[in-house]
Design an enzyme around this catalytic site. Sequence first.
Site, PDB file in Angstrom:
ATOM      1  N   CYS A  47     -19.303  13.972 -14.755  1.00  0.00           N
ATOM      2  CA  CYS A  47     -18.388  12.832 -14.888  1.00  0.00           C
ATOM      3  C   CYS A  47     -18.977  11.628 -14.174  1.00  0.00           C
ATOM      4  O   CYS A  47     -19.216  11.664 -12.962  1.00  0.00           O
ATOM      5  CB  CYS A  47     -17.019  13.182 -14.302  1.00  0.00           C
ATOM      6  SG  CYS A  47     -15.935  11.747 -14.113  1.00  0.00           S
ATOM      7  N   CYS A  50     -17.132  10.344 -10.912  1.00  0.00           N
ATOM      8  CA  CYS A  50     -17.030  11.140  -9.692  1.00  0.00           C
ATOM      9  C   CYS A  50     -18.027  10.657  -8.630  1.00  0.00           C
ATOM     10  O   CYS A  50     -19.076  10.098  -8.956  1.00  0.00           O
ATOM     11  CB  CYS A  50     -17.296  12.620 -10.010  1.00  0.00           C
ATOM     12  SG  CYS A  50     -15.860  13.514 -10.660  1.00  0.00           S
ATOM     13  N   ASP A  73     -20.062  -0.398 -16.856  1.00  0.00           N
ATOM     14  CA  ASP A  73     -21.435  -0.354 -17.354  1.00  0.00           C
ATOM     15  C   ASP A  73     -21.534  -0.745 -18.827  1.00  0.00           C
ATOM     16  O   ASP A  73     -22.618  -1.108 -19.306  1.00  0.00           O
ATOM     17  CB  ASP A  73     -22.018   1.054 -17.176  1.00  0.00           C
ATOM     18  CG  ASP A  73     -22.114   1.457 -15.716  1.00  0.00           C
ATOM     19  OD1 ASP A  73     -22.232   0.557 -14.861  1.00  0.00           O
ATOM     20  OD2 ASP A  73     -22.064   2.674 -15.431  1.00  0.00           O
ATOM     21  N   HIS A 112     -11.475  14.589  -9.249  1.00  0.00           N
ATOM     22  CA  HIS A 112     -11.488  14.551 -10.701  1.00  0.00           C
ATOM     23  C   HIS A 112     -10.193  15.093 -11.296  1.00  0.00           C
ATOM     24  O   HIS A 112      -9.811  14.737 -12.414  1.00  0.00           O
ATOM     25  CB  HIS A 112     -12.681  15.373 -11.221  1.00  0.00           C
ATOM     26  CG  HIS A 112     -12.896  15.284 -12.693  1.00  0.00           C
ATOM     27  ND1 HIS A 112     -13.437  14.172 -13.304  1.00  0.00           N
ATOM     28  CD2 HIS A 112     -12.640  16.181 -13.693  1.00  0.00           C
ATOM     29  CE1 HIS A 112     -13.507  14.382 -14.612  1.00  0.00           C
ATOM     30  NE2 HIS A 112     -13.035  15.590 -14.869  1.00  0.00           N
ATOM     31  N   ASN A 152      -5.241   3.525 -19.159  1.00  0.00           N
ATOM     32  CA  ASN A 152      -5.066   4.400 -20.316  1.00  0.00           C
ATOM     33  C   ASN A 152      -5.171   5.836 -19.810  1.00  0.00           C
ATOM     34  O   ASN A 152      -6.187   6.204 -19.226  1.00  0.00           O
ATOM     35  CB  ASN A 152      -6.155   4.152 -21.362  1.00  0.00           C
ATOM     36  CG  ASN A 152      -6.096   2.749 -21.933  1.00  0.00           C
ATOM     37  OD1 ASN A 152      -5.027   2.179 -22.090  1.00  0.00           O
ATOM     38  ND2 ASN A 152      -7.256   2.188 -22.250  1.00  0.00           N
ATOM     39  N   SER A 160     -11.553   9.172 -23.183  1.00  0.00           N
ATOM     40  CA  SER A 160     -12.697  10.084 -23.242  1.00  0.00           C
ATOM     41  C   SER A 160     -13.074  10.630 -21.877  1.00  0.00           C
ATOM     42  O   SER A 160     -13.704  11.687 -21.779  1.00  0.00           O
ATOM     43  CB  SER A 160     -13.906   9.376 -23.868  1.00  0.00           C
ATOM     44  OG  SER A 160     -14.252   8.222 -23.115  1.00  0.00           O
ATOM     45  N   HIS A 163     -11.226  11.506 -15.612  1.00  0.00           N
ATOM     46  CA  HIS A 163     -11.148  11.165 -14.191  1.00  0.00           C
ATOM     47  C   HIS A 163     -10.062  10.101 -14.006  1.00  0.00           C
ATOM     48  O   HIS A 163      -9.956   9.171 -14.811  1.00  0.00           O
ATOM     49  CB  HIS A 163     -12.493  10.630 -13.703  1.00  0.00           C
ATOM     50  CG  HIS A 163     -12.589  10.517 -12.221  1.00  0.00           C
ATOM     51  ND1 HIS A 163     -13.223  11.455 -11.431  1.00  0.00           N
ATOM     52  CD2 HIS A 163     -12.111   9.585 -11.355  1.00  0.00           C
ATOM     53  CE1 HIS A 163     -13.146  11.105 -10.163  1.00  0.00           C
ATOM     54  NE2 HIS A 163     -12.465   9.962 -10.084  1.00  0.00           N
ATOM     55  N   HIS A 165      -8.410   6.964 -13.510  1.00  0.00           N
ATOM     56  CA  HIS A 165      -8.948   5.612 -13.380  1.00  0.00           C
ATOM     57  C   HIS A 165      -8.188   4.640 -14.266  1.00  0.00           C
ATOM     58  O   HIS A 165      -7.501   5.026 -15.206  1.00  0.00           O
ATOM     59  CB  HIS A 165     -10.440   5.585 -13.752  1.00  0.00           C
ATOM     60  CG  HIS A 165     -10.714   5.689 -15.227  1.00  0.00           C
ATOM     61  ND1 HIS A 165     -10.580   6.868 -15.932  1.00  0.00           N
ATOM     62  CD2 HIS A 165     -11.100   4.751 -16.136  1.00  0.00           C
ATOM     63  CE1 HIS A 165     -10.882   6.666 -17.202  1.00  0.00           C
ATOM     64  NE2 HIS A 165     -11.196   5.380 -17.356  1.00  0.00           N
ATOM     65  N   GLN A 167      -8.582   0.180 -15.592  1.00  0.00           N
ATOM     66  CA  GLN A 167      -9.579  -0.834 -15.890  1.00  0.00           C
ATOM     67  C   GLN A 167      -8.997  -2.226 -15.670  1.00  0.00           C
ATOM     68  O   GLN A 167      -7.783  -2.399 -15.550  1.00  0.00           O
ATOM     69  CB  GLN A 167     -10.058  -0.717 -17.340  1.00  0.00           C
ATOM     70  CG  GLN A 167     -10.744   0.593 -17.674  1.00  0.00           C
ATOM     71  CD  GLN A 167     -11.257   0.611 -19.097  1.00  0.00           C
ATOM     72  OE1 GLN A 167     -12.120  -0.179 -19.474  1.00  0.00           O
ATOM     73  NE2 GLN A 167     -10.719   1.517 -19.904  1.00  0.00           N
ATOM     74  N   HIS A 281       1.415  -6.950 -15.706  1.00  0.00           N
ATOM     75  CA  HIS A 281       1.489  -8.284 -16.297  1.00  0.00           C
ATOM     76  C   HIS A 281       1.582  -9.328 -15.186  1.00  0.00           C
ATOM     77  O   HIS A 281       2.668  -9.734 -14.771  1.00  0.00           O
ATOM     78  CB  HIS A 281       2.680  -8.380 -17.248  1.00  0.00           C
ATOM     79  CG  HIS A 281       2.508  -7.617 -18.516  1.00  0.00           C
ATOM     80  ND1 HIS A 281       1.494  -7.887 -19.414  1.00  0.00           N
ATOM     81  CD2 HIS A 281       3.225  -6.585 -19.046  1.00  0.00           C
ATOM     82  CE1 HIS A 281       1.585  -7.061 -20.443  1.00  0.00           C
ATOM     83  NE2 HIS A 281       2.615  -6.260 -20.249  1.00  0.00           N
TER      84      HIS A 281
END
Length: 348
Positions: A47, A50, A73, A112, A152, A160, A163, A165, A167, A281
């Site tokens: 992952c 991690c 990335d 994880h 998400n 996909s 882990h 997280h 964004q 928001h």
Amino acid sequence: MSGNWQRRWHPLLMQWVLISARSAARPWSGAMATSSQQTAAVHDPDCYLCPRVTRANGQVNPDYQGAYAFDNDFPSLSFDAPAEASSTNENELHRTAPAHGECRVLCWSERHDATLASITQAEMRAVARLWQSEYRSLSARKGIENVLIFENKGVEIGVSNLHPHGQIYATAFVTDTASRMRDAQAAHAREHAGESLLQNLLQDPHTQSELMVEKNALFSVIVPFAARFAYETWIVPHRHVSSVADMSDAELDELADVYQRQVRRYDLLFRRSAPNITLLHNAPCDTAHQADNLHWCFHLAFQPPLRDPEKLKFLAGFESGSNNIVNPVQPEQAAQQLRQIDTDTWQS
């Protein structure tokens, strides 16, 4: 059923939502949203989120603990995008503009196998402080006009990497949804002697009596009157605050606490680690509309894709073609169900 077969006006998005609670009882032979609930490893060497793992770009993650952020990335936006010559915009049918911006990844935990429902209270509060520090930093950057923090969660919505997280998309333009929300809140303030649209919505007697899920000292969790998703909820502050940047330490702590209770409610409602789309928001940060941005009130929206533990909500023909969402659960009933859930019974 009162409130069924009814259009409800969404004041922030300035569009109609259809409430059709009977549609939830249709015979169902479509895809089922079952979950295997496989036990994840504490650390996955494959992952790229991690600690100590080498990412696709060759960089090695530090041996971090708790909340950790880094540049995506594979960003959807970049300030490396070339500026386009004005001549490319002469044809109004083929207008273009550079997709400038910055994309960040926010890891909630080094584990994880964690979720925001399972981490400790102190770790959850550290996540809220990461939201604040990232918004402050990005919104102050030259060229950034809008900062959307989101998560998400779940394979059901196409995630996909499992882990824990979120964004950030920090854009050099104000997004369509943010523009619509800003226009709605500024117009409401002009028409109501400077009053806040979200504060008025929160204080509305029907919201207080029928749509309230949780109310504490500084925040409330409500099901919006024109909810677009079956169990959509909003966290709304009790004072008009434009963004997490303007929140006190006490407000950040309580936001974190109420957030965690709400995601635990979803886990209990759907009897699994529930998939979700979460949106913070915050006010846009462009200089061209500073006066209108002052009328923006922060809220945090949960948009779970499930309509019950086994059925996903799909946006198909009518909704995709009309942009009028059909909600199969009456918001007042959703609020009652969520209100009755005892989060103290949640177990990881």
